[in-house]
Design a protein around this motif. Structure first.
Motif, PDB file in Angstrom:
ATOM      1  N   MET A   1      26.704  15.614  78.987  1.00 39.18           N
ATOM      2  CA  MET A   1      27.729  15.426  80.035  1.00 39.18           C
ATOM      3  C   MET A   1      27.151  13.877  80.434  1.00 39.18           C
ATOM      4  O   MET A   1      27.202  12.707  80.403  1.00 39.18           O
ATOM      5  N   THR A   2      28.426  13.631  81.047  1.00 41.22           N
ATOM      6  CA  THR A   2      28.484  12.534  81.913  1.00 41.22           C
ATOM      7  C   THR A   2      27.644  11.912  82.800  1.00 41.22           C
ATOM      8  O   THR A   2      28.086  12.897  83.782  1.00 41.22           O
ATOM      9  N   GLU A   3      27.508  11.405  82.971  1.00 43.11           N
ATOM     10  CA  GLU A   3      26.586  10.254  84.164  1.00 43.11           C
ATOM     11  C   GLU A   3      27.111   9.496  85.088  1.00 43.11           C
ATOM     12  O   GLU A   3      28.034   8.546  84.215  1.00 43.11           O
ATOM     13  N   LEU A   4      27.511   9.791  86.649  1.00 46.51           N
ATOM     14  CA  LEU A   4      28.442   8.807  87.614  1.00 46.51           C
ATOM     15  C   LEU A   4      27.477   7.705  88.183  1.00 46.51           C
ATOM     16  O   LEU A   4      27.393   8.628  88.991  1.00 46.51           O
ATOM     17  N   ARG A   5      27.207   6.748  87.622  1.00 49.90           N
ATOM     18  CA  ARG A   5      26.269   5.906  88.697  1.00 49.90           C
ATOM     19  C   ARG A   5      27.000   4.849  89.783  1.00 49.90           C
ATOM     20  O   ARG A   5      28.091   5.002  89.603  1.00 49.90           O
ATOM     21  N   ASN A   6      25.792   4.822  90.383  1.00 55.00           N
ATOM     22  CA  ASN A   6      26.160   3.785  91.255  1.00 55.00           C
ATOM     23  C   ASN A   6      26.501   2.129  90.608  1.00 55.00           C
ATOM     24  O   ASN A   6      25.931   1.528  89.791  1.00 55.00           O
ATOM     25  N   PHE A   7      27.311   1.191  91.086  1.00 48.24           N
ATOM     26  CA  PHE A   7      27.916  -0.015  90.705  1.00 48.24           C
ATOM     27  C   PHE A   7      27.553  -1.066  92.103  1.00 48.24           C
ATOM     28  O   PHE A   7      28.174  -0.836  93.025  1.00 48.24           O
ATOM     29  N   VAL A   8      26.084  -1.518  91.347  1.00 47.79           N
ATOM     30  CA  VAL A   8      25.483  -2.129  92.703  1.00 47.79           C
ATOM     31  C   VAL A   8      25.566  -4.179  92.134  1.00 47.79           C
ATOM     32  O   VAL A   8      24.446  -3.824  91.119  1.00 47.79           O
ATOM     33  N   GLY A   9      25.464  -5.112  92.354  1.00 46.49           N
ATOM     34  CA  GLY A   9      25.269  -6.140  92.176  1.00 46.49           C
ATOM     35  C   GLY A   9      25.529  -6.932  90.857  1.00 46.49           C
ATOM     36  O   GLY A   9      25.466  -7.871  90.123  1.00 46.49           O
ATOM     37  N   GLY A  10      26.652  -6.088  90.166  1.00 47.34           N
ATOM     38  CA  GLY A  10      27.295  -6.112  88.777  1.00 47.34           C
ATOM     39  C   GLY A  10      26.681  -5.965  87.464  1.00 47.34           C
ATOM     40  O   GLY A  10      26.563  -5.503  86.343  1.00 47.34           O
ATOM     41  N   ARG A  11      26.198  -4.917  88.650  1.00 48.25           N
ATOM     42  CA  ARG A  11      25.182  -3.670  87.586  1.00 48.25           C
ATOM     43  C   ARG A  11      25.355  -1.832  88.071  1.00 48.25           C
ATOM     44  O   ARG A  11      25.050  -1.945  88.945  1.00 48.25           O
ATOM     45  N   PHE A  12      25.095  -0.876  86.951  1.00 46.08           N
ATOM     46  CA  PHE A  12      25.076   0.297  87.349  1.00 46.08           C
ATOM     47  C   PHE A  12      23.680   0.608  87.176  1.00 46.08           C
ATOM     48  O   PHE A  12      22.668   0.562  86.539  1.00 46.08           O
ATOM     49  N   VAL A  13      23.078   1.433  88.294  1.00 49.12           N
ATOM     50  CA  VAL A  13      22.346   1.977  88.933  1.00 49.12           C
ATOM     51  C   VAL A  13      21.624   2.941  89.765  1.00 49.12           C
ATOM     52  O   VAL A  13      22.752   3.442  89.788  1.00 49.12           O
ATOM     53  N   ASP A  14      20.824   4.376  88.484  1.00 48.15           N
ATOM     54  CA  ASP A  14      20.766   5.297  89.208  1.00 48.15           C
ATOM     55  C   ASP A  14      21.135   6.267  91.301  1.00 48.15           C
ATOM     56  O   ASP A  14      20.489   4.695  91.235  1.00 48.15           O
ATOM     57  N   GLY A  15      21.075   6.502  91.154  1.00 47.40           N
ATOM     58  CA  GLY A  15      20.586   6.926  93.313  1.00 47.40           C
ATOM     59  C   GLY A  15      19.225   8.203  92.367  1.00 47.40           C
ATOM     60  O   GLY A  15      18.679   8.434  91.583  1.00 47.40           O
ATOM     61  N   GLY A  16      18.814   8.365  93.871  1.00 48.77           N
ATOM     62  CA  GLY A  16      17.437   9.254  93.436  1.00 48.77           C
ATOM     63  C   GLY A  16      18.088  10.982  93.278  1.00 48.77           C
ATOM     64  O   GLY A  16      18.378  11.357  92.235  1.00 48.77           O
ATOM     65  N   ALA A  17      18.694  11.053  94.092  1.00 44.82           N
ATOM     66  CA  ALA A  17      19.775  12.461  94.223  1.00 44.82           C
ATOM     67  C   ALA A  17      20.721  12.352  93.551  1.00 44.82           C
ATOM     68  O   ALA A  17      21.231  11.208  93.031  1.00 44.82           O
ATOM     69  N   ALA A  18      20.818  13.818  92.786  1.00 41.55           N
ATOM     70  CA  ALA A  18      22.625  13.658  92.154  1.00 41.55           C
ATOM     71  C   ALA A  18      23.031  15.359  92.506  1.00 41.55           C
ATOM     72  O   ALA A  18      22.332  15.725  93.143  1.00 41.55           O
TER      73      ALA A  18
ATOM     74  N   ALA B   1      31.345  15.958  85.882  1.00 40.45           N
ATOM     75  CA  ALA B   1      29.819  14.875  85.880  1.00 40.45           C
ATOM     76  C   ALA B   1      28.862  15.205  86.842  1.00 40.45           C
ATOM     77  O   ALA B   1      28.892  15.523  87.645  1.00 40.45           O
ATOM     78  N   THR B   2      27.644  14.768  86.562  1.00 36.96           N
ATOM     79  CA  THR B   2      26.913  14.745  87.042  1.00 36.96           C
ATOM     80  C   THR B   2      26.640  13.063  88.034  1.00 36.96           C
ATOM     81  O   THR B   2      26.972  12.279  87.649  1.00 36.96           O
ATOM     82  N   VAL B   3      26.605  13.269  88.923  1.00 35.94           N
ATOM     83  CA  VAL B   3      26.790  11.920  89.850  1.00 35.94           C
ATOM     84  C   VAL B   3      25.457  11.669  90.776  1.00 35.94           C
ATOM     85  O   VAL B   3      24.638  12.317  91.522  1.00 35.94           O
TER      86      VAL B   3
END
Ligand code: NAD
Length: 479
Positions: free
Chosen positions: A1-18, A31-33
């Motif tokens: 399953m695809t996961e879509l992450r946030n992109f902050v300061g040049g890095r992909f980062v997880d969030g708290g909730a999805a 996807a799970t976001v």
């Protein structure tokens, strides 16, 4: 399953909730976001600030232009990935997404690069003084966009913002988060410094959208979406007096005179009513037809409505995709009931198509064409944002102009006539941002784009984008 992450300061980062990204064709999970918390939005704004205060702020315009052209080339190289992502998120037919969305995304970057490359300075010389205006980036720009043309509308704003030297924090629609995320990979691969392009995922109120617009580190907000949301964002930035650029809703009119080339007019009306299942802010929802050709235009358009073919995006026979979500389908269907209550005559569609079991969980809807409604009806006044139009007759040019302009919105219009003198006169009299004559949605990216009244604030496109995404300092030298 695809996961879509946030992109902050040049890095992909997880969030708290999805949350789930759903395919509107069949209700399947795309996807799970990762939803960005307020803290993550804060990190994104800080990363963007570091970029504008640091290496990006010192990047010369010529280098920014080179990077933008590189991004456009990389969009072309990753065309198929972007296309697949956009189609999975929106359900629109693949050829439409290829032509309308992905091709335009690359064109948006090239157009912004060209405009910045050619931009001059305002200067005024007299015997007393030399005045010249230096253009500077605004700083950190919040970019908030909707789901109907996700990558097209995102890049329409991101490209000129970056070309002008700003850093951006992007909040794509919760319905269509994929291509904004892929664009992060492309922008990083092009060599744009970390922190210049950030993506935070989530919803509006109580989520990433609200955290972003309320953040004190945001210098400007550029937003495309509903007029009501625009009003909320204005309130969010009002105390800090931040500039806004708003591309909002529409209730667009078409006028067909009895001397129009009716074949072309009906083709144009079919495109402007049904393209993208009516989910383009520029789509026509009100059609005024001169009485002598009224029946012919109604019959022609009804036939076009009946010839639409619903199906999977990769089926070459498909002309029309689903609406974006079940929630939006409920909204559009509620207007089908309102039309009935308001006494409209339904001349085509008006329900839900009968499709095979594999598509049963999709957000499918038939188009609807109505006659017999006046300008006071809710159907004629409220944006429905589906494959719908109310068609009404008129007798004189004066009456047509009055009817078309009798709206709380002022985004776009289309006039159909072979009398060019009248065509120019009526097209110019439309109280809208974009007025087309014998065509619809034909765009030159250097021309101004935006709306009047409830349809928006300001214009973007060409030099208009440079104005919004820049601050100027005027230097006056005594001679
Ligand atoms: P929307 O206003 O519901 O959402 C747009 C974006 O704003 C989304 O990313 C959403 O999460 C975010 N948002 C919602 N509430 C927010 C809040 N309180 N604070 C911050 N962000 C918030 O619009 P939509 O349903 O996604 O899109 C359809 C609308 O967009 C239609 O009205 C259409 O006419 C309009 N639109 C206008 C143009 C134009 O150029 N004028 C172009 C495309 C779409």
């Amino acid at each position: 399953m695809t996961e879509l992450r946030n992109f902050v300061g040049g890095r992909f980062v997880d969030g708290g909730a999805a949350f789930d990204d759903i395919n509107p064709v069949d209700g399947s999970l795309v996807a799970t976001v990762h939803e960005a918390s307020a803290e993550l939005v804060d990190s994104a704004v800080r990363a963007a600030r570091r970029a504008v205060d640091g290496v990006w702020g010192r990047c010369p315009a010529a280098e920014r232009v080179r990077l933008l052209r590189r991004i456009a080339d990389l969009i072309d190289e990753r065309f198929d990935d972007l296309l697949a992502a956009e189609v999975a998120d929106t359900g629109k037919p693949a050829p439409l997404a290829a032509e309308l969305d992905i091709t335009r995304a690359a064109a948006n970057f090239r157009a912004a690069a060209d405009i910045v490359a050619a931009a001059g300075l305002d200067s005024f010389l007299t015997d007393k003084a030399l005045n010249y205006a230096i253009r500077k980036p605004v700083g950190v720009v919040a970019v908030i966009v909707p789901w109907n043309l996700p990558l097209l509308l995102l890049t329409w704003k991101v490209a000129p913002a970056l070309a002008s030297g700003n850093a951006v924090v992007v909040k794509p629609s919760e319905e269509t988060p994929a291509t904004a995320t892929l664009l992060a990979e492309i922008i990083a691969a092009a060599g744009v410094p970390d922190g210049v392009y950030n993506v935070v995922h989530g919803f509006g109120p109580g989520s990433a959208g609200e955290s972003l617009t309320r953040h004190p580190g945001i210098d400007a907000v550029t937003f495309t979406g509903e007029s009501r949301t625009g009003a909320t964002i204005m309130r969010a930035v009002a105390d800090r007096v931040r500039p806004v650029s708003f591309e909002l809703g529409g209730k667009n009119a078409a006028i067909v005179f009895d001397d129009a080339d009716l074949g072309e007019a009906i083709d144009g009306l079919a495109r402007s009513t049904f393209t993208n299942t009516g989910q383009i802010c520029l789509c026509t929802e009100r059609i005024y037809v001169q009485r002598g050709v009224f029946d012919e235009v109604v019959a022609g358009l009804a036939e076009r409505a009946r010839s639409l073919r619903f199906g999977r995006p990769d089926d070459p026979a498909t002309t029309t995709g689903p609406l974006i979500s079940q929630q939006h389908k409920e909204k559009v269907l509620s207007y089908y009931d309102i039309a009935e209550r308001e006494g409209a005559t339904l001349v085509a569609g008006g329900g839900v198509p009968d499709l095979d079991a594999g598509l049963a969980k999709g957000s499918w809807i038939q188009p609807a064409l109505w006659t017999g409604l006046d300008n006071g009806s809710r159907i004629m006044r409220e944006e429905i944002f589906g494959p719908v139009a109310a068609i009404a007759p008129f007798d004189t040019e004066e009456e047509a102009v009055k009817l078309a302009n009798d709206s709380d919105y002022g985004l776009a219009s289309a006039v159909w006539t072979t009398n060019l003198e009248r065509g120019h006169r009526v097209a110019g009299a439309m109280n809208v941002g974009m007025s087309w004559l014998n065509t619809w949605y034909l765009r030159d990216l250097r021309s101004p784009f935006g709306g009047n009244k409830l349809s928006g604030i300001g214009r973007e496109g060409g030099a208009h984008s440079l104005h919004f995404y820049s601050e100027t300092t005027n230097v006056c030298v005594k001679l």
